[in-house]
Write an enzyme that holds these catalytic residues in place. Structure first.
Site, mmCIF file in Angstrom:
data_model
loop_
_atom_site.group_PDB
_atom_site.id
_atom_site.type_symbol
_atom_site.label_atom_id
_atom_site.label_comp_id
_atom_site.label_asym_id
_atom_site.label_seq_id
_atom_site.Cartn_x
_atom_site.Cartn_y
_atom_site.Cartn_z
ATOM 1 N N ARG A 85 0.768 -1.323 0.105
ATOM 2 C CA ARG A 85 0.106 -0.150 0.091
ATOM 3 C C ARG A 85 0.866 1.287 0.017
ATOM 4 N NH1 ARG A 85 -3.071 -0.221 5.083
ATOM 5 N NH2 ARG A 85 -4.740 -1.981 4.243
ATOM 6 N N ARG A 155 -1.174 6.721 9.612
ATOM 7 C CA ARG A 155 -1.126 6.093 8.363
ATOM 8 C C ARG A 155 -1.301 7.077 7.114
ATOM 9 N NH1 ARG A 155 -3.447 0.911 8.378
ATOM 10 N NH2 ARG A 155 -2.598 -0.236 10.212
ATOM 11 N N LYS A 217 -2.719 1.343 15.059
ATOM 12 C CA LYS A 217 -2.884 2.299 13.899
ATOM 13 C C LYS A 217 -3.448 3.515 14.497
ATOM 14 C CE LYS A 217 -5.523 -0.747 11.558
ATOM 15 N NZ LYS A 217 -6.579 -1.162 10.511
ATOM 16 N N CYS A 483 -16.017 -8.305 7.009
ATOM 17 C CA CYS A 483 -15.825 -8.683 8.479
ATOM 18 C C CYS A 483 -15.799 -7.474 9.391
ATOM 19 C CB CYS A 483 -14.208 -9.268 8.735
ATOM 20 S SG CYS A 483 -13.031 -8.092 8.785
ATOM 21 N N CYS A 487 -13.258 -1.973 6.805
ATOM 22 C CA CYS A 487 -12.563 -1.380 5.962
ATOM 23 C C CYS A 487 -13.470 -0.649 4.806
ATOM 24 C CB CYS A 487 -11.539 -2.144 5.217
ATOM 25 S SG CYS A 487 -10.575 -3.231 6.448
HETATM 26 FE FE1 SRM Z 1 -8.405 -2.198 6.493
HETATM 27 C C1 SRM Z 1 -6.928 -4.773 8.136
HETATM 28 C C2 SRM Z 1 -8.000 -3.503 3.538
HETATM 29 C C3 SRM Z 1 -9.304 0.872 5.133
HETATM 30 C C4 SRM Z 1 -10.057 -1.103 9.599
HETATM 31 N N1 SRM Z 1 -7.566 -3.678 5.922
HETATM 32 C C5 SRM Z 1 -6.952 -4.719 6.799
HETATM 33 C C6 SRM Z 1 -6.205 -5.900 5.982
HETATM 34 C C7 SRM Z 1 -4.775 -5.391 5.809
HETATM 35 C C8 SRM Z 1 -6.079 -7.068 6.535
HETATM 36 C C9 SRM Z 1 -5.054 -7.477 7.482
HETATM 37 O O1 SRM Z 1 -4.978 -6.985 8.415
HETATM 38 O O2 SRM Z 1 -4.132 -8.601 7.216
HETATM 39 C C10 SRM Z 1 -7.076 -5.716 4.778
HETATM 40 C C11 SRM Z 1 -6.268 -6.136 3.484
HETATM 41 C C12 SRM Z 1 -7.018 -6.534 2.280
HETATM 42 C C13 SRM Z 1 -6.666 -6.746 0.945
HETATM 43 O O3 SRM Z 1 -6.302 -7.700 0.655
HETATM 44 O O4 SRM Z 1 -6.130 -5.733 0.397
HETATM 45 C C14 SRM Z 1 -7.601 -4.209 4.649
HETATM 46 N N2 SRM Z 1 -8.399 -1.485 4.829
HETATM 47 C C15 SRM Z 1 -8.494 -2.131 3.620
HETATM 48 C C16 SRM Z 1 -8.643 -1.376 2.458
HETATM 49 C C17 SRM Z 1 -7.641 -1.885 1.380
HETATM 50 C C18 SRM Z 1 -10.142 -1.572 1.926
HETATM 51 C C19 SRM Z 1 -10.711 -1.360 0.745
HETATM 52 O O5 SRM Z 1 -11.287 -1.725 -0.059
HETATM 53 O O6 SRM Z 1 -10.196 -0.042 0.045
HETATM 54 C C20 SRM Z 1 -8.355 -0.076 2.731
HETATM 55 C C21 SRM Z 1 -6.840 0.446 2.783
HETATM 56 C C22 SRM Z 1 -6.933 1.989 3.432
HETATM 57 C C23 SRM Z 1 -5.558 2.272 2.917
HETATM 58 O O7 SRM Z 1 -5.164 2.616 1.929
HETATM 59 O O8 SRM Z 1 -4.719 2.565 4.086
HETATM 60 C C24 SRM Z 1 -8.828 -0.317 4.310
HETATM 61 N N3 SRM Z 1 -9.486 -0.336 7.272
HETATM 62 C C25 SRM Z 1 -9.899 0.555 6.455
HETATM 63 C C26 SRM Z 1 -10.766 1.715 6.919
HETATM 64 C C27 SRM Z 1 -11.636 2.585 6.380
HETATM 65 C C28 SRM Z 1 -11.011 3.897 6.557
HETATM 66 O O9 SRM Z 1 -9.847 3.943 7.275
HETATM 67 O O10 SRM Z 1 -11.403 4.828 6.196
HETATM 68 C C29 SRM Z 1 -11.017 0.893 8.413
HETATM 69 C C30 SRM Z 1 -11.925 1.628 9.240
HETATM 70 C C31 SRM Z 1 -11.611 2.741 10.080
HETATM 71 C C32 SRM Z 1 -10.991 2.198 11.399
HETATM 72 O O11 SRM Z 1 -9.729 2.192 11.015
HETATM 73 O O12 SRM Z 1 -11.643 2.367 12.424
HETATM 74 C C33 SRM Z 1 -9.996 -0.314 8.427
HETATM 75 N N4 SRM Z 1 -8.546 -2.573 8.648
HETATM 76 C C34 SRM Z 1 -9.093 -2.243 9.597
HETATM 77 C C35 SRM Z 1 -8.976 -3.012 10.759
HETATM 78 C C36 SRM Z 1 -9.648 -2.863 12.320
HETATM 79 C C37 SRM Z 1 -8.671 -1.774 12.913
HETATM 80 C C38 SRM Z 1 -9.330 -1.645 14.170
HETATM 81 O O13 SRM Z 1 -9.456 -0.589 14.965
HETATM 82 O O14 SRM Z 1 -9.475 -2.656 14.983
HETATM 83 C C39 SRM Z 1 -7.822 -4.041 10.238
HETATM 84 C C40 SRM Z 1 -7.499 -5.334 11.199
HETATM 85 C C41 SRM Z 1 -6.473 -4.691 12.190
HETATM 86 O O15 SRM Z 1 -5.874 -3.638 12.246
HETATM 87 O O16 SRM Z 1 -6.153 -5.655 13.193
HETATM 88 C C42 SRM Z 1 -7.855 -3.691 9.224
HETATM 89 FE FE1 SF4 Z 2 -12.369 -7.282 6.991
HETATM 90 FE FE2 SF4 Z 2 -10.855 -5.332 6.073
HETATM 91 FE FE3 SF4 Z 2 -10.564 -7.784 4.972
HETATM 92 FE FE4 SF4 Z 2 -12.730 -6.541 4.380
HETATM 93 S S1 SF4 Z 2 -10.658 -5.831 3.845
HETATM 94 S S2 SF4 Z 2 -12.633 -8.483 5.062
HETATM 95 S S3 SF4 Z 2 -13.309 -5.103 6.304
HETATM 96 S S4 SF4 Z 2 -10.094 -6.812 7.219
#
Ligand code: SRM
Ligand code: SF4
Length: 574
Positions: A85, A155, A217, A483, A487
């Site tokens: 990313r 981030r 994060k 889940c 995200c």
């Molecule tokens: Fe996310 C984890 C994808 C925005 C909350 N997110 C992940 C991971 C990296 C899975 C992992 O930990 O192994 C996912 C990778 C999937 C893949 O195959 O690409 C993933 N998150 C994404 C993206 C690509 C979704 C998308 O469809 O665009 C977004 C990438 C953002 C970026 O460019 O930085 C993405 N993630 C978000 C958002 C939305 C936002 O930030 O506006 C959230 C919710 C907002 C928040 O943070 O509260 C979000 N992602 C999470 C979480 C839960 C964090 C927590 O507070 O517990 C995880 C899991 C973790 O961190 O343990 C996670």
């Molecule tokens: Fe869950 Fe984020 Fe993976 Fe979607 S991309 S399945 S919300 S961790």
């Protein structure tokens, strides 16, 4: 404050430190043994500590879940690869940079796609170990890095991407870039490992993030009202631009938003950010650092599920947290300046900016740029990049803006976009206002489909709206996350689906258009068929009983279908 109260504020009474704290502490400022691991050709993956540490360098280890079982049957290890990313504050990328990432994705990634994310950047999926260094060096050669786009750090910093009010956008964007730089890790580990840089240990000090980095994060935005396209309430720290006569004069500061939760754990919940007040521009970086360092020192380092700023605020109290930020930054928050958010989506199509330049926002379903059999989208953007003289802006809604096109080039760009099916007037408002996270097959945490499920699900919603004669100009903000991590930001949608198991979701209702309200759970663990039946019934009621132009999310609350979530900690599970 008594000693015990002090210990509670500092999180010292919360239990033993989580293992991630050990990993960070022993990592020698994020170096770990990543370089050694890279040379290990026996496995395509990384050892457990490095598995975590590569995140601070913007990568996640993944494997294709569609073929995991088949490989296991053949006694093969999962096809380990990394997702990268990039760090792109405000989502701005030049045509030259675009062409380089396009080439890399085509030639060196397993999926060949560029994935625009909900945080204004792009991801490569499926890069095998032998290509990882090349990837970083390729990015470096065009001025892009992936430092701190994952891990327990600040981030990628978001910024409203609508370039219509160009001057204001330019100023806001510059602040997003400055904040990003200011809060970046100072260790030289990235350059040493990926760019063969010289080992410079003198830089091994982290005055803002701390030697053990943050508890979790941390996410920051700069937003220009009335558009809330970055969804501020999903973020730990937000700077709401306040302008006078078109010039930026300062920011209202919002702290403590976040959307993730864990199924069955009511100590976790999505939460909107709180308004701390107004600050003049010159205090921006100090306030950013003070919020980060307060969370650094007070955040929960024992339980990662309760570690984000939103939980720290609820544990110590908003006033106590705010007071500490004022002390550390040496500023007093002024009364917030008035502003309103009215909408969130991107304005798809052409708009003319105040500087006379034109901007074309392309709707990219799920942000997935790939050459599909009937839609060569990725090639289309590359063709535009070959002639485009402005820049591109990735939006927080997974779309792409071709920005800064002079009037004489509008026709040419439009023609390319049409030839490659990047423009389609038939795309409904409903589709444009729907979004999903990546989920299967690459996300290891996915419980149900999201990206692959969304297009057909939206078609069903379109039919429902049509059957109930809802005008085509209207839509319901609909989002799916595979889940409860959230995200796809379903926890700020009018209709939000949260993956529970294959084919099953929790259905949430009652977010609003402006993105300032968390939706409440309506039904748990139900099938898609049941979801569509419920939505059909509720849209029918909405179409008949709504007042004026009342939005669906507002209607379901007024009609008593779900209760409003006013204060998450109190209302979300009540
Ligand atoms: Fe996310 C984890 C994808 C925005 C909350 N997110 C992940 C991971 C990296 C899975 C992992 O930990 O192994 C996912 C990778 C999937 C893949 O195959 O690409 C993933 N998150 C994404 C993206 C690509 C979704 C998308 O469809 O665009 C977004 C990438 C953002 C970026 O460019 O930085 C993405 N993630 C978000 C958002 C939305 C936002 O930030 O506006 C959230 C919710 C907002 C928040 O943070 O509260 C979000 N992602 C999470 C979480 C839960 C964090 C927590 O507070 O517990 C995880 C899991 C973790 O961190 O343990 C996670
Ligand atoms: Fe869950 Fe984020 Fe993976 Fe979607 S991309 S399945 S919300 S961790």
């Amino acid at each position: 404050m008594s000693k015990q109260e002090q210990q509670e504020v500092l999180g010292e009474t919360l239990g033993p430190l989580s293992d991630n704290e050990r990993i960070k502490r022993e990592s020698h400022f994020l170096r770990g043994t990543i370089s050694e691991d890279l040379k290990d050709a026996v496995t395509g993956g990384f050892t457990s500590d490095n598995f975590q540490l590569i995140r601070f360098h913007g990568m996640y280890q993944q494997d294709d879940r569609d073929i995991r079982a088949e490989r296991a049957k053949q006694k093969l290890e999962p096809l380990h690869n990394v997702m990268l990313r990039a760090r792109m504050p405000g989502g701005v990328i030049t045509p030259k940079q675009w062409l380089a990432i396009d080439k890399f994705a085509s030639e060196k990634s397993l999926y060949g796609s560029i994935r625009l994310t909900t945080r204004q950047t792009f991801q490569f999926h499926g890069v095998l170990k032998p290509n990882i260094k090349l990837m970083h060096q390729t990015l470096n050669s065009i001025g892009i890095d992936s430092i701190a786009t994952a891990g327990d750090v600040n981030r990628n910093v978001l910024c409203t991407s609508n370039p219509v009010e160009s001057e204001l956008h330019q100023q806001a964007y510059q602040w997003a870039a400055k904040i990003s730089e200011h809060l970046l890790p100072k260790t030289n580990a990235y350059a040493e490992i990926w760019l063969d840089g010289e080992k410079i240990e003198e830089t091994d000090q982290e005055p803002i993030l701390g030697d053990n980095y943050l508890p979790r994060k941390f996410k920051t935005t700069v937003v220009i009202p009335p558009l809330n396209d970055v969804d501020v309430h999903a973020n730990d720290l937000n700077f709401v631009a306040i302008a006078e006569e078109g010039k930026l004069v300062g920011f209202n500061v919002l702290v403590g938003g976040g959307l993730a939760m864990t199924h069955g754990d009511t100590t976790t919940y999505p939460r909107c950010a709180d308004d701390f007040g107004f600050i003049p521009l010159e205090h921006t970086l100090d306030v950013a650092a003070a919020v980060v360092s307060t969370q650094r020192d007070w955040g929960n380092r024992s339980n990662r599920k309760n570690a984000k700023t939103k939980y720290t605020l609820d544990r110590v109290g908003i006033d106590v947290f705010k007071e500490e930020v004022q002390k550390r930054a040496g500023v007093k928050f002024e009364t917030s300046r008035p502003y309103t958010f009215t909408e969130r989506g991107d304005r798809i199509g052409w708009v003319e900016g105040i500087d006379g330049l034109h901007h074309l926002t392309l709707f990219i379903e799920n942000g997935r740029l790939l050459d599909f059999p009937d839609k060569p989208l990725k090639s289309g953007v590359a063709e535009i990049a070959k002639v485009h003289q402005g820049d591109f802006r990735m939006t927080a809604n997974q779309n792409l803006i071709v920005a800064g096109v002079p009037a004489e080039q509008v026709k040419e760009i439009e023609q390319i976009a049409r030839d490659y099916r990047l423009v389609n007037e038939k795309t409904s408002q409903q589709r444009q206002n729907s979004m999903a996270c990546v989920s299967f097959p690459t996300c290891p945490l996915a419980m149900a489909e999201a990206e692959r499920f969304l297009p057909d699900f939206v078609s069903e919603i379109e039919n429902i709206l049509d059957n109930h004669k809802v005008p085509e100009t209207e839509s319901i903000i609909t989002r799916v996350t595979g889940c409860p991590n959230g995200c796809g930001r379903a926890m700020l949608a009018e209709i939000g689906l949260v993956g529970k198991a294959p084919g099953r979701y929790n259905l949430h209702l009652g977010g609003n258009k402006a993105g300032t309200r968390v939706p409440k759970m309506y039904k748990e663990n139900i099938t898609v068929e049941q979801i569509l039946t419920d939505i059909d019934e509720l849209v029918g009621q909405w179409a008949q009983k709504r007042r004026d132009k009342e939005a669906f999310g507002d209607f379901v609350i007024r009609a008593g279908v779900v209760d409003e979530v006013k204060v998450s900690k109190r209302d979300f599970y009540a």
